[in-house]
Design a protein around this motif. Structure first.
Motif: not given
Lengths: 175, 175
Positions: B100-101, B105-108, B132, B136, B141-145, B160
């Motif tokens: 999701t995004s 800025f952010n994706a999870t 990833i 990109r 730029s902010n890839i989270t999980l 990570f």
């Protein structure tokens, strides 16, 4: 005009003196508020002045971000919540939060901010409860966030659990 | 037809013997693969048979979820990546992940899965690197999980970082 449309057609208005009461009660007050009353209004309208939002984020010391990207993030968030202090005809943005989601299972909350002048009054809690309620109405059951160390307790008081069953929040950044 | 369209028009094909080489090399091989070669294909096509996906998730012991909600989640994810084992005209779903995004800025990342028969071959790493790279390319730029305890090391090897600067992953569940 987005704000006023929201304010008068579908607002969630909270008298600041009543902000700790049950949300259902505060919602009932939205019609009866007097024009000279200092009110706190919550809205899901996305038409937020980006300079107002930047000013709010500046006030808590966040790094500035390109406004076109902030706008894109707002438009592509699942839910955006803003909090306004309203006195008569004037209004001031004092809080903000948004969530990304897959519209089915998971939501992740980002950019939770309350203006320093309005902190320690229960407004952050009211903002978060409103956001959680909106997510629950959409049948989202897994509500997540990444909390800075100094606000972990704040979220715990709202019912968020840190690292449940050893699940770890992880970040990947570009080199 | 979604899969084959993806396979022949815009696939990223990885010969299983070469999966540890640089991604750029493996992408170059997609045209030259022989019809009888056992190939691993990565795709961002969302037209995934939900029963294939359920079978894959069953194989790793995940709880079943309503397929209409799985479909909704796939359609509302920012990026969906699937991994297929292809031999001649037959194909088998062996890996999946989605993110999701806010598109800015952010994706999870959610639902990362590799079939047990295909684990420990570097395919999970290839799947994640592909995801990833796609994120990109969208300037996220902010890839989270949120990583289960037993896969924290796997994600660490991909770059990570766990709880950077004390940031904590937190979850809210309905009562």
């Amino acid at each position: 005009m987005g704000f006023w449309k929201s304010l008068f057609s579908n607002p969630d208005t909270v008298s600041s003196s009543e902000k700790t009461k049950k949300e259902e009660e505060t919602l009932d007050r939205r019609i009866g508020a007097r024009a000279d009353e200092n009110r706190i209004v919550l809205s899901t309208d996305r038409e937020i002045d980006l300079y107002d939002l930047e000013q709010l984020c500046d006030a808590v010391g966040w790094s500035r971000r390109p406004l076109h990207k902030v706008n894109k993030a707002i438009q592509h968030s699942f839910i955006v919540v803003s909090m306004w202090e309203v006195r008569g005809a004037s209004k001031r943005l004092i809080g903000f939060a948004r969530a990304t989601s897959d519209c089915a299972f998971n939501a992740t909350i980002w950019d939770v901010v309350i203006h320093p002048d309005s902190q320690s009054k229960g407004l952050g809690k009211a903002l978060m409860k409103y956001l959680i309620k909106k997510l629950r109405r959409e049948d989202i059951s897994n509500i997540t966030l990444f909390a800075d160390a100094q606000v972990v307790e704040f979220y715990q008081r709202l019912g968020f659990i840190e690292d449940p069953e050893g699940i770890k929040g992880m970040f990947w950044y570009p080199d």
